[in-house]
Design a protein around this motif. Structure first.
Motif, PDB file in Angstrom:
ATOM      1  N   GLY A  71     -83.318   6.234  13.441  1.00 32.20           N
ATOM      2  CA  GLY A  71     -82.282   6.992  12.757  1.00 32.20           C
ATOM      3  C   GLY A  71     -81.818   8.127  13.634  1.00 32.20           C
ATOM      4  N   THR A  72     -82.032   9.352  13.163  1.00 25.92           N
ATOM      5  CA  THR A  72     -81.608  10.533  13.925  1.00 25.92           C
ATOM      6  C   THR A  72     -82.786  11.320  14.479  1.00 25.92           C
ATOM      7  OG1 THR A  72     -81.571  11.875  11.916  1.00 25.92           O
ATOM      8  CG2 THR A  72     -79.514  10.767  12.540  1.00 25.92           C
ATOM      9  N   ARG A  73     -83.991  10.759  14.450  1.00 29.33           N
ATOM     10  CA  ARG A  73     -85.184  11.481  14.892  1.00 29.33           C
ATOM     11  C   ARG A  73     -85.845  10.797  16.074  1.00 29.33           C
ATOM     12  NH1 ARG A  73     -83.230  15.254  12.402  1.00 29.33           N
ATOM     13  NH2 ARG A  73     -83.791  15.743  10.292  1.00 29.33           N
ATOM     14  N   GLY A  74     -86.420  11.632  16.938  1.00 28.81           N
ATOM     15  CA  GLY A  74     -87.151  11.128  18.088  1.00 28.81           C
ATOM     16  C   GLY A  74     -88.645  11.243  17.851  1.00 28.81           C
ATOM     17  N   PHE A  75     -89.381  10.228  18.278  1.00 27.89           N
ATOM     18  CA  PHE A  75     -90.828  10.173  18.092  1.00 27.89           C
ATOM     19  C   PHE A  75     -91.502   9.866  19.425  1.00 27.89           C
ATOM     20  CE2 PHE A  75     -88.956   9.146  14.046  1.00 27.89           C
ATOM     21  CZ  PHE A  75     -89.749   9.801  13.123  1.00 27.89           C
ATOM     22  N   LEU A  76     -92.518  10.661  19.746  1.00 27.46           N
ATOM     23  CA  LEU A  76     -93.333  10.441  20.938  1.00 27.46           C
ATOM     24  C   LEU A  76     -94.661   9.857  20.472  1.00 27.46           C
ATOM     25  CD1 LEU A  76     -93.761  10.833  24.007  1.00 27.46           C
ATOM     26  CD2 LEU A  76     -94.756  13.062  23.455  1.00 27.46           C
ATOM     27  N   LEU A  77     -94.895   8.596  20.785  1.00 27.84           N
ATOM     28  CA  LEU A  77     -96.151   7.945  20.423  1.00 27.84           C
ATOM     29  C   LEU A  77     -97.165   8.287  21.497  1.00 27.84           C
ATOM     30  CD1 LEU A  77     -93.689   6.058  19.359  1.00 27.84           C
ATOM     31  CD2 LEU A  77     -95.579   4.611  18.664  1.00 27.84           C
ATOM     32  N   THR A  78     -98.321   8.760  21.056  1.00 34.44           N
ATOM     33  CA  THR A  78     -99.321   9.251  21.988  1.00 34.44           C
ATOM     34  C   THR A  78    -100.673   8.622  21.659  1.00 34.44           C
ATOM     35  OG1 THR A  78    -100.274  11.253  22.912  1.00 34.44           O
ATOM     36  CG2 THR A  78     -99.817  11.278  20.562  1.00 34.44           C
ATOM     37  N   GLY A  79    -101.575   8.693  22.589  1.00 33.36           N
ATOM     38  CA  GLY A  79    -102.917   8.142  22.402  1.00 33.36           C
ATOM     39  C   GLY A  79    -103.389   7.487  23.678  1.00 33.36           C
ATOM     40  N   PRO A  80    -104.666   7.128  23.700  1.00 39.55           N
ATOM     41  CA  PRO A  80    -105.208   6.514  24.916  1.00 39.55           C
ATOM     42  C   PRO A  80    -104.652   5.115  25.168  1.00 39.55           C
ATOM     43  CG  PRO A  80    -106.861   6.604  23.169  1.00 39.55           C
ATOM     44  CD  PRO A  80    -105.654   7.319  22.653  1.00 39.55           C
ATOM     45  N   SER A  81    -104.807   4.642  26.388  1.00 39.95           N
ATOM     46  CA  SER A  81    -104.399   3.275  26.729  1.00 39.95           C
ATOM     47  C   SER A  81    -105.057   2.293  25.777  1.00 39.95           C
ATOM     48  CB  SER A  81    -104.794   2.937  28.170  1.00 39.95           C
ATOM     49  OG  SER A  81    -104.059   3.708  29.064  1.00 39.95           O
TER      50      SER A  81
ATOM     51  N   ALA B 101     -83.401  11.375  24.297  1.00 36.13           N
ATOM     52  CA  ALA B 101     -83.481  11.728  22.880  1.00 36.13           C
ATOM     53  C   ALA B 101     -84.321  12.982  22.719  1.00 36.13           C
ATOM     54  CB  ALA B 101     -84.104  10.594  22.070  1.00 36.13           C
ATOM     55  N   VAL B 102     -83.953  13.789  21.740  1.00 40.22           N
ATOM     56  CA  VAL B 102     -84.749  14.956  21.369  1.00 40.22           C
ATOM     57  C   VAL B 102     -85.959  14.449  20.598  1.00 40.22           C
ATOM     58  CG1 VAL B 102     -84.791  17.047  19.962  1.00 40.22           C
ATOM     59  CG2 VAL B 102     -82.764  16.507  21.328  1.00 40.22           C
ATOM     60  N   MET B 103     -87.143  14.932  20.955  1.00 46.59           N
ATOM     61  CA  MET B 103     -88.364  14.537  20.267  1.00 46.59           C
ATOM     62  C   MET B 103     -88.652  15.518  19.127  1.00 46.59           C
ATOM     63  SD  MET B 103     -89.608  11.743  21.739  1.00 46.59           S
ATOM     64  CE  MET B 103     -87.891  11.210  21.671  1.00 46.59           C
ATOM     65  N   ASP B 104     -88.857  14.956  17.920  1.00 46.39           N
ATOM     66  CA  ASP B 104     -89.106  15.752  16.718  1.00 46.39           C
ATOM     67  C   ASP B 104     -90.553  15.667  16.239  1.00 46.39           C
ATOM     68  OD1 ASP B 104     -86.277  16.560  16.107  1.00 46.39           O
ATOM     69  OD2 ASP B 104     -86.043  14.376  16.071  1.00 46.39           O
ATOM     70  N   TRP B 105     -91.188  14.528  16.488  1.00 48.81           N
ATOM     71  CA  TRP B 105     -92.541  14.262  15.978  1.00 48.81           C
ATOM     72  C   TRP B 105     -93.361  13.557  17.042  1.00 48.81           C
ATOM     73  CZ3 TRP B 105     -94.524  15.358  11.143  1.00 48.81           C
ATOM     74  CH2 TRP B 105     -93.612  15.837  10.203  1.00 48.81           C
ATOM     75  N   ALA B 106     -94.674  13.670  16.944  1.00 56.49           N
ATOM     76  CA  ALA B 106     -95.599  12.829  17.703  1.00 56.49           C
ATOM     77  C   ALA B 106     -96.232  11.866  16.705  1.00 56.49           C
ATOM     78  CB  ALA B 106     -96.677  13.669  18.381  1.00 56.49           C
ATOM     79  N   ILE B 107     -96.328  10.611  17.087  1.00 54.05           N
ATOM     80  CA  ILE B 107     -97.019   9.610  16.271  1.00 54.05           C
ATOM     81  C   ILE B 107     -98.328   9.287  16.970  1.00 54.05           C
ATOM     82  CG2 ILE B 107     -97.020   7.222  15.459  1.00 54.05           C
ATOM     83  CD1 ILE B 107     -94.017   7.407  15.101  1.00 54.05           C
ATOM     84  N   LEU B 108     -99.403   9.348  16.210  1.00 54.41           N
ATOM     85  CA  LEU B 108    -100.720   8.999  16.732  1.00 54.41           C
ATOM     86  C   LEU B 108    -101.174   7.716  16.047  1.00 54.41           C
ATOM     87  CD1 LEU B 108    -103.187   9.748  18.461  1.00 54.41           C
ATOM     88  CD2 LEU B 108    -104.034  11.058  16.506  1.00 54.41           C
ATOM     89  N   PRO B 109    -101.216   6.581  16.773  1.00 54.42           N
ATOM     90  CA  PRO B 109    -101.721   5.348  16.176  1.00 54.42           C
ATOM     91  C   PRO B 109    -103.207   5.497  15.863  1.00 54.42           C
ATOM     92  CG  PRO B 109    -100.605   4.920  18.275  1.00 54.42           C
ATOM     93  CD  PRO B 109    -100.801   6.396  18.159  1.00 54.42           C
ATOM     94  N   VAL B 110    -103.607   5.080  14.673  1.00 49.13           N
ATOM     95  CA  VAL B 110    -105.018   5.148  14.284  1.00 49.13           C
ATOM     96  C   VAL B 110    -105.465   3.783  13.774  1.00 49.13           C
ATOM     97  CG1 VAL B 110    -105.054   7.628  13.810  1.00 49.13           C
ATOM     98  CG2 VAL B 110    -104.420   6.049  11.989  1.00 49.13           C
ATOM     99  N   ALA B 111    -106.733   3.471  14.015  1.00 49.47           N
ATOM    100  CA  ALA B 111    -107.299   2.193  13.599  1.00 49.47           C
ATOM    101  C   ALA B 111    -108.526   2.438  12.735  1.00 49.47           C
ATOM    102  CB  ALA B 111    -107.678   1.363  14.825  1.00 49.47           C
ATOM    103  N   ALA B 112    -108.799   1.489  11.847  1.00 44.36           N
ATOM    104  CA  ALA B 112    -109.982   1.561  10.992  1.00 44.36           C
ATOM    105  C   ALA B 112    -111.228   1.426  11.868  1.00 44.36           C
ATOM    106  CB  ALA B 112    -109.932   0.470   9.938  1.00 44.36           C
ATOM    107  N   PRO B 113    -112.362   2.015  11.498  1.00 42.54           N
ATOM    108  CA  PRO B 113    -112.521   2.877  10.323  1.00 42.54           C
ATOM    109  C   PRO B 113    -111.901   4.249  10.581  1.00 42.54           C
ATOM    110  CG  PRO B 113    -114.571   2.814  11.534  1.00 42.54           C
ATOM    111  CD  PRO B 113    -113.614   1.875  12.241  1.00 42.54           C
ATOM    112  N   PHE B 114    -111.250   4.789   9.571  1.00 39.70           N
ATOM    113  CA  PHE B 114    -110.537   6.053   9.698  1.00 39.70           C
ATOM    114  C   PHE B 114    -111.498   7.217   9.535  1.00 39.70           C
ATOM    115  CE2 PHE B 114    -107.585   2.884   7.992  1.00 39.70           C
ATOM    116  CZ  PHE B 114    -106.705   2.828   9.050  1.00 39.70           C
ATOM    117  N   ASP B 115    -111.725   7.900  10.661  1.00 37.01           N
ATOM    118  CA  ASP B 115    -112.624   9.038  10.653  1.00 37.01           C
ATOM    119  C   ASP B 115    -112.003  10.146  11.485  1.00 37.01           C
ATOM    120  OD1 ASP B 115    -114.869  10.580  10.154  1.00 37.01           O
ATOM    121  OD2 ASP B 115    -115.909   9.835  11.934  1.00 37.01           O
ATOM    122  N   PRO B 116    -111.506  11.182  10.881  1.00 37.05           N
ATOM    123  CA  PRO B 116    -111.668  11.505   9.475  1.00 37.05           C
ATOM    124  C   PRO B 116    -110.758  10.651   8.591  1.00 37.05           C
ATOM    125  CG  PRO B 116    -110.262  13.135  10.494  1.00 37.05           C
ATOM    126  CD  PRO B 116    -110.735  12.206  11.588  1.00 37.05           C
TER     127      PRO B 116
END
Length: 152
Positions: free
Chosen positions: A16-26, A93-108
Protein backbone atom coordinates in the motif's frame (compact mmCIF):
# COMPACT_ATOMS: atom_id res chain seq x y z
CA UNK A 1 24.95 18.42 4.20
CA UNK A 2 26.03 14.76 4.41
CA UNK A 3 23.34 12.08 4.28
CA UNK A 4 23.74 9.16 6.72
CA UNK A 5 23.93 5.86 4.81
CA UNK A 6 24.21 2.17 5.69
CA UNK A 7 23.87 -1.22 4.01
CA UNK A 8 21.97 -3.76 6.12
CA UNK A 9 21.06 -7.43 5.89
CA UNK A 10 17.31 -7.59 5.35
CA UNK A 11 14.49 -7.28 2.84
CA UNK A 12 12.52 -4.13 2.08
CA UNK A 13 8.99 -4.09 0.64
CA UNK A 14 6.12 -1.68 0.09
CA UNK A 15 2.54 -2.63 0.94
CA UNK A 16 0.00 0.00 0.00
CA UNK A 17 1.54 3.26 1.17
CA UNK A 18 3.87 1.83 3.84
CA UNK A 19 7.42 0.55 3.73
CA UNK A 20 8.52 -2.49 5.73
CA UNK A 21 12.05 -3.65 6.51
CA UNK A 22 12.07 -7.39 7.20
CA UNK A 23 14.88 -8.24 9.56
CA UNK A 24 16.29 -11.32 11.25
CA UNK A 25 19.07 -13.84 10.88
CA UNK A 26 19.79 -15.74 7.67
CA UNK A 27 17.23 -18.46 7.12
CA UNK A 28 14.57 -16.87 9.33
CA UNK A 29 12.10 -16.48 6.45
CA UNK A 30 12.49 -12.84 5.42
CA UNK A 31 12.35 -13.43 1.65
CA UNK A 32 9.56 -15.98 1.94
CA UNK A 33 7.54 -13.64 4.14
CA UNK A 34 8.16 -10.71 1.78
CA UNK A 35 6.98 -12.72 -1.21
CA UNK A 36 3.90 -13.91 0.70
CA UNK A 37 3.03 -10.32 1.72
CA UNK A 38 3.49 -8.97 -1.81
CA UNK A 39 1.46 -11.79 -3.36
CA UNK A 40 -1.39 -11.51 -0.84
CA UNK A 41 -1.59 -7.72 -1.16
CA UNK A 42 -1.69 -7.89 -4.95
CA UNK A 43 -4.35 -10.60 -4.89
CA UNK A 44 -6.43 -8.34 -2.66
CA UNK A 45 -6.08 -5.52 -5.20
CA UNK A 46 -3.51 -3.45 -3.31
CA UNK A 47 -0.20 -2.06 -4.48
CA UNK A 48 2.80 -4.07 -3.31
CA UNK A 49 6.39 -4.34 -4.52
CA UNK A 50 9.88 -5.37 -3.52
CA UNK A 51 12.51 -2.72 -2.88
CA UNK A 52 15.44 -5.05 -2.11
CA UNK A 53 16.09 -8.60 -0.93
CA UNK A 54 18.99 -9.75 1.25
CA UNK A 55 20.87 -6.43 1.25
CA UNK A 56 19.23 -3.04 1.63
CA UNK A 57 20.83 0.38 1.25
CA UNK A 58 19.38 2.75 3.84
CA UNK A 59 19.73 6.51 3.94
CA UNK A 60 18.43 9.16 6.29
CA UNK A 61 16.83 11.78 4.03
CA UNK A 62 14.86 14.74 5.37
CA UNK A 63 14.38 12.88 8.65
CA UNK A 64 12.97 9.75 6.98
CA UNK A 65 14.52 6.32 6.50
CA UNK A 66 14.70 5.57 2.78
CA UNK A 67 15.49 2.08 1.43
CA UNK A 68 17.03 1.35 -1.95
CA UNK A 69 18.37 -1.76 -3.65
CA UNK A 70 22.05 -2.28 -4.38
CA UNK A 71 22.29 -2.34 -8.22
CA UNK A 72 23.79 -5.84 -8.37
CA UNK A 73 20.63 -7.47 -6.92
CA UNK A 74 17.93 -5.22 -8.42
CA UNK A 75 14.71 -7.14 -9.11
CA UNK A 76 15.96 -10.39 -7.57
CA UNK A 77 14.54 -12.37 -4.64
CA UNK A 78 15.86 -15.57 -3.11
CA UNK A 79 13.43 -18.46 -2.96
CA UNK A 80 15.26 -20.66 -0.47
CA UNK A 81 15.76 -24.15 -1.78
CA UNK A 82 14.50 -23.25 -5.27
CA UNK A 83 16.76 -20.48 -6.56
CA UNK A 84 16.74 -16.80 -7.41
CA UNK A 85 13.54 -15.35 -8.85
CA UNK A 86 12.65 -12.02 -10.40
CA UNK A 87 9.94 -9.70 -9.14
CA UNK A 88 8.59 -6.21 -9.77
CA UNK A 89 10.43 -3.60 -7.74
CA UNK A 90 10.26 0.07 -6.86
CA UNK A 91 13.48 2.11 -6.82
CA UNK A 92 13.07 3.48 -3.29
CA UNK A 93 10.63 3.63 -0.39
CA UNK A 94 10.34 5.25 3.02
CA UNK A 95 10.52 2.59 5.74
CA UNK A 96 7.78 2.84 8.39
CA UNK A 97 8.01 -0.52 10.20
CA UNK A 98 10.37 -3.42 10.80
CA UNK A 99 8.91 -6.91 10.45
CA UNK A 100 10.51 -9.67 12.49
CA UNK A 101 9.62 -13.17 11.24
CA UNK A 102 9.00 -15.51 14.18
CA UNK A 103 8.58 -19.28 14.29
CA UNK A 104 7.01 -21.62 16.83
CA UNK A 105 7.56 -22.23 19.65
CA UNK A 106 6.93 -18.56 20.40
CA UNK A 107 9.14 -17.47 23.25
CA UNK A 108 8.22 -15.03 24.52
CA UNK A 109 4.58 -15.78 23.80
CA UNK A 110 3.84 -12.07 23.46
CA UNK A 111 6.36 -9.50 22.18
CA UNK A 112 7.72 -6.71 24.36
CA UNK A 113 5.62 -3.54 24.31
CA UNK A 114 6.86 -0.77 22.04
CA UNK A 115 9.57 -3.02 20.59
CA UNK A 116 11.90 -1.25 18.16
CA UNK A 117 14.61 -2.21 15.70
CA UNK A 118 17.75 -0.03 15.96
CA UNK A 119 19.24 1.06 12.65
CA UNK A 120 22.88 2.00 12.06
CA UNK A 121 21.60 5.46 11.08
CA UNK A 122 20.90 6.32 14.71
CA UNK A 123 17.16 5.79 14.26
CA UNK A 124 14.74 3.00 15.12
CA UNK A 125 11.72 1.42 13.46
CA UNK A 126 8.79 -0.01 15.42
CA UNK A 127 8.72 -3.83 15.16
CA UNK A 128 5.77 -6.01 14.33
CA UNK A 129 6.40 -9.75 14.75
CA UNK A 130 4.81 -12.01 12.13
CA UNK A 131 4.62 -15.82 12.32
CA UNK A 132 6.18 -17.65 9.37
CA UNK A 133 4.54 -21.00 10.00
CA UNK A 134 3.02 -22.87 7.07
CA UNK A 135 -0.42 -21.58 6.16
CA UNK A 136 -0.09 -18.28 8.05
CA UNK A 137 -2.12 -15.60 6.29
CA UNK A 138 0.50 -12.88 6.61
CA UNK A 139 -1.55 -10.00 5.23
CA UNK A 140 -4.41 -10.83 7.60
CA UNK A 141 -1.92 -10.97 10.48
CA UNK A 142 -0.48 -7.56 9.60
CA UNK A 143 -3.95 -6.06 9.22
CA UNK A 144 -4.99 -7.46 12.62
CA UNK A 145 -1.86 -6.13 14.36
CA UNK A 146 -1.40 -2.74 12.72
CA UNK A 147 -4.55 -2.14 10.67
CA UNK A 148 -4.52 1.63 11.11
CA UNK A 149 -0.92 1.85 9.92
CA UNK A 150 -0.68 -0.66 7.07
CA UNK A 151 -1.73 1.72 4.32
CA UNK A 152 -4.86 -0.08 3.04
Amino acid sequence: MTTARANVHGTAIVLGTRGFLLTGPSGSGKSRLALACITAARQAGHFAALVADDRVDLALEHGRIVARCPPSIHGLIEIRGAGIGTIETVPAAVMDWAILPVAAPFDPRLPPEDETFPLPLGRVLPIVRVPVEEGAQVLNILQALIAEKIGF
